[in-house]
Enzyme design. Structure first.
Site, PDB file in Angstrom:
ATOM      1  N   ASP A  92       0.602  -4.264  -0.275  1.00  0.00           N
ATOM      2  CA  ASP A  92       1.758  -3.498  -0.912  1.00  0.00           C
ATOM      3  C   ASP A  92       2.073  -4.143  -2.393  1.00  0.00           C
ATOM      4  O   ASP A  92       1.725  -5.551  -2.535  1.00  0.00           O
ATOM      5  CB  ASP A  92       2.677  -3.439  -0.012  1.00  0.00           C
ATOM      6  N   ASP A 127       5.156   1.589  -7.285  1.00  0.00           N
ATOM      7  CA  ASP A 127       5.836   2.808  -7.333  1.00  0.00           C
ATOM      8  C   ASP A 127       7.362   2.331  -7.673  1.00  0.00           C
ATOM      9  O   ASP A 127       7.734   1.133  -7.299  1.00  0.00           O
ATOM     10  CB  ASP A 127       5.794   3.542  -6.080  1.00  0.00           C
ATOM     11  N   CYS A 275       8.806  -5.934  32.037  1.00  0.00           N
ATOM     12  CA  CYS A 275       7.849  -5.523  31.282  1.00  0.00           C
ATOM     13  C   CYS A 275       6.566  -6.469  31.741  1.00  0.00           C
ATOM     14  O   CYS A 275       6.787  -7.793  32.022  1.00  0.00           O
ATOM     15  CB  CYS A 275       7.797  -5.807  29.944  1.00  0.00           C
ATOM     16  N   CYS A 277       3.401  -6.881  30.207  1.00  0.00           N
ATOM     17  CA  CYS A 277       2.339  -6.977  29.286  1.00  0.00           C
ATOM     18  C   CYS A 277       1.724  -8.328  29.321  1.00  0.00           C
ATOM     19  O   CYS A 277       2.607  -9.388  30.038  1.00  0.00           O
ATOM     20  CB  CYS A 277       2.872  -6.426  27.758  1.00  0.00           C
TER      21      CYS A 277
HETATM   22  N1  GUN Z   1       7.207  -0.074   1.781  1.00  0.00           N
HETATM   23  C1  GUN Z   1       8.293   0.625   2.433  1.00  0.00           C
HETATM   24  N2  GUN Z   1       8.613   1.811   1.662  1.00  0.00           N
HETATM   25  C2  GUN Z   1       7.981   1.677   0.875  1.00  0.00           C
HETATM   26  C3  GUN Z   1       7.750   2.556  -0.434  1.00  0.00           C
HETATM   27  O1  GUN Z   1       8.544   3.344  -0.863  1.00  0.00           O
HETATM   28  N3  GUN Z   1       6.723   1.986  -1.394  1.00  0.00           N
HETATM   29  C4  GUN Z   1       5.918   0.949  -1.530  1.00  0.00           C
HETATM   30  N4  GUN Z   1       5.135   0.815  -2.312  1.00  0.00           N
HETATM   31  N5  GUN Z   1       6.210   0.066  -0.333  1.00  0.00           N
HETATM   32  C5  GUN Z   1       7.129   0.546   0.819  1.00  0.00           C
HETATM   33 ZN    ZN Z   2       5.973  -6.981  27.329  1.00  0.00          ZN
END
Ligand code: GUN
Ligand code: ZN
Length: 649
Positions: A92, A127, A275, A277
């Site tokens: 990201d 963005d 749980c 798991c």
């Molecule tokens: N992570 C959570 N929301 C967003 C978003 O709107 N844009 C980007 N690039 N990463 C995110």
């Molecule tokens: Zn668990």
């Protein structure tokens, strides 16, 4: 580029895949958010892969960039070396930190170039995160910037690119954003929704997805930023979300909250070892609550991630079984906000209908609102139109279409005037002839178990019906054959329209299964023209296809196959989307269609996987699977997709 391939589907949801430099991503996929600093990551990505089957992860290139020791390590060892994962890694860009802290210090070109330099498999455009409260003018200006950056990023990067979709709560902006992103991105990432998820604003989330989804290219993977809670996966998948990124497993763990698909539970409230798991089995939750914070956090994070992975598995299975609406409805019972979100989805059938399959194997009523699923809305509307120009008779209680029952149901009154019967079904009155079709035939609701005993003897059925038609009917006559004829005619009319049914009709006859009484085959001169599936849908044989070609208007019910692929299709191979040169726009997935060459010669009968509007927009994958074919003089050997001039680079 955009090399997403659909393998199976249920409505907008798909099982699919795309290739990255570090391997294939199979979707739907959970991309756990991994902190690039190993010290701050509770579960190592390789452990996620080995113990939980995680195939791909996402991490923040921005955190790496702004943290000198991480940055220099990433620059020398790559992002895979830094986080310790050798599968696909998406990065990201820092837009989320802009949302969380108000600004980021890096420029869009620099962070994109950096993602390339550290070997990200899928890089994300920087963005501008648009908050739900942002007014239209500001959201529009921000979107223009995001789009400019995405275009510049595409020019600068040859690898896979994720393009965020922004626009806040403004539908027109979301639509524009989605259309632009589709021109550019390999992964289309719906963003700006984290505040909505955190505040359980699922109605607004549904509106955004409803605006965005029809615009997104079917040849790209759809990502929803911040879909972290397993409770929401089926809901998001219903809108065709393929990739879920989740830091929630860790965030929730930090504050001691256990995630389940049915909701969340604070660990302090746990009094029983609820749980089992893998990790909770090692140390019961009641004990985990008392462990030192780092261990506690790690154990809860593992539990949360496991719950998320299992829920993705259920979503995948539901897509295969055509049962995703059922799963989404069951999950929505977890919280009224989610129910409201699903109601919003149901209120927008037009979003779903172009890709709603013609039929499914089963229909289970989960809640009363199940009767408003898009497929039901479509069926009800069509059935009403179908019944409109028929002489009406009274309704009859819902009965199975066994010949021994139908034998007693008269088709004319004593004066020879035709009677049209509608069965009372949970979704309303339905012409009796259509009662085998989805969603009526496979419908399973409470009524079946409450008011009408499931099995009746013919005489009890007769006793049940007589009050309705005893006076008008000829009670001694056996109506079985007349019903079979009428039903064949009705099904052909339902499938292909009145004119075509009339032209096909004179010579055809129906054959019922002795065991179930259901219509099984439609023949002409003893040769099968259609086989009727257990879903009640008549599907043409090759001979049936030939007959249809002579009576259908040009283009109708057909996919036109490019000459390069014609020999393969005639030999029974699947038809790949890029070899389709024409398609009847009225077709929907799962329908049986005529695969013809450009001279309108029948090559094969196929079952559609993609909707026509999708076929023209994808470069990879199957458009239709062949169910019957002409046969070829020299059968081609290849089972793989043949390379053609339009092969994706
Ligand atoms: N992570 C959570 N929301 C967003 C978003 O709107 N844009 C980007 N690039 N990463 C995110
Ligand atoms: Zn668990």
């Amino acid at each position: 580029m955009s090399g997403f391939e659909t393998l199976e589907r249920d409505g907008l949801a798909r099982l699919g895949r795309f290739e990255t430099p570090h391997g294939t991503v199979s979707t739907p996929a959970l991309l756990p958010v991994v902190h690039p600093d190993r010290e701050r990551q509770p579960i190592a990505p390789n452990e996620m892969r080995d113990r939980l089957g995680i195939g791909a992860v996402i991490t923040s290139s921005y955190i790496v960039w702004r943290t000198p020791p991480l940055r220099s390590r990433a620059e020398s060892e790559g992002i895979h070396g830094l986080i310790g994962f050798d599968g696909p890694v998406m990065t990201d860009s820092g837009a989320f930190q802009q949302h969380a802290y108000g600004s980021v210090e890096v420029g869009p070109e620099e962070i994109l170039e950096f993602q390339g330099r550290i070997g990200s498999d899928v890089a994300t455009v920087l963005d501008l995160f648009t908050e739900p409260e942002t007014d239209r003018a500001e959201a529009e200006a921000a979107l223009a910037t995001t789009i400019d950056r995405a275009r510049a990023a595409r020019r600068a990067r040859s690898g896979l690119l994720a393009v965020p979709v922004q626009g806040g709560l403004h539908d027109e902006l979301r639509v524009r954003s989605a259309a632009e992103a589709s021109e550019i991105g390999d992964v289309l990432a719906v963003g700006g929704v984290v505040p909505l998820m955190e505040q359980y604003r699922f109605v607004e989330l549904a509106r955004i997805l409803a605006a965005v989804r029809p615009m997104l290219s079917p040849g790209s993977a759809v990502h929803l930023f911040g879909t972290g809670h397993p409770m929401t996966f089926a809901f998001a998948a219903l809108f065709g979300v393929d990739l879920f990124d989740s830091s929630a497993y860790h965030k929730f763990a930090r504050r001691g909250t256990l995630m389940f698909p049915e909701g969340s539970v604070p660990i302090e409230e746990i009094r029983d070892p609820i749980c089992r798991c893998a990790l909770c089995a090692e140390a019961p939750l009641t004990e985990v609550a008392r462990r030192p914070p780092p261990e506690r956090e790690r154990r809860i994070a593992f539990h949360n991630l496991l719950q998320s992975v299992e829920e993705i598995g259920r979503v995948r299975r539901a897509i295969r079984d055509g049962a995703l609406w059922e799963l989404a409805e069951r999950r929505a019972t977890a919280h009224p906000a989610l129910r409201a979100g699903l109601a919003e989805a149901r209120a927008r059938p037009e979003v779903f209908l172009p890709t709603e399959p013609e039929s499914r194997r089963s229909f289970r009523e989960v809640v009363a609102e199940s009767r408003e699923r898009p497929a039901v809305v479509r069926f009800r509307d069509r059935a009403a139109a179908f019944a409109a120009f028929r002489p009406a008779a009274g309704p009859i209680p819902r009965i199975a279409l066994r010949p021994e029952y139908l034998r007693h149901v008269p088709m004319e009154d004593r004066k020879g005037r035709p009677l049209a019967w509608a069965a009372e079904t949970p979704i309303g009155p339905v012409p009796l002839e259509l009662c085998d079709l989805y969603p009526v035939g496979p419908y399973l609701g409470m009524e079946e178990f409450r008011t009408v005993p499931r099995h009746r003897s013919p005489s009890s059925v007769r006793a049940l019906l007589e009050p309705a038609w005893g006076e008008v009917a000829d009670l001694d006559r056996d109506w079985s054959e007349a019903w079979t004829e009428r039903q064949v005619r009705a099904l052909l009319e339902w499938q292909y329209g009145r004119t075509v049914a009339e032209r096909l009709d004179p010579a055809v006859e129906g054959e019922r299964s002795r065991r179930t009484g259901r219509l099984r085959t439609i023949r002409s001169d003893g040769e099968p023209l259609f086989h009727v599936g257990t879903d009640g849908v008549p599907r043409p044989t090759m001979r049936g296809g030939e007959r249809l070609l002579t009576v259908l208007p040009p283009g109708r019910e057909r996919l036109v196959v490019d000459e390069d692929a014609a020999p393969f299709v005639s030999a029974g191979r699947s038809l790949f989307a890029r070899f389709v040169v024409g398609a009847d726009p009225g077709l929907v997935p799962d329908r049986s269609v005529l695969l013809v060459d450009r001279a309108d010669r029948l090559l094969a009968i196929g079952r559609l996987l993609l909707a026509p509007r999708e076929i023209s927009r994808v470069t990879r994958g199957v458009a239709a699977r062949v169910t019957a074919h002409r046969g070829a003089a020299e059968p081609p050997e290849e089972e793989t997709e043949p390379e053609g001039p339009s092969a994706p680079e």
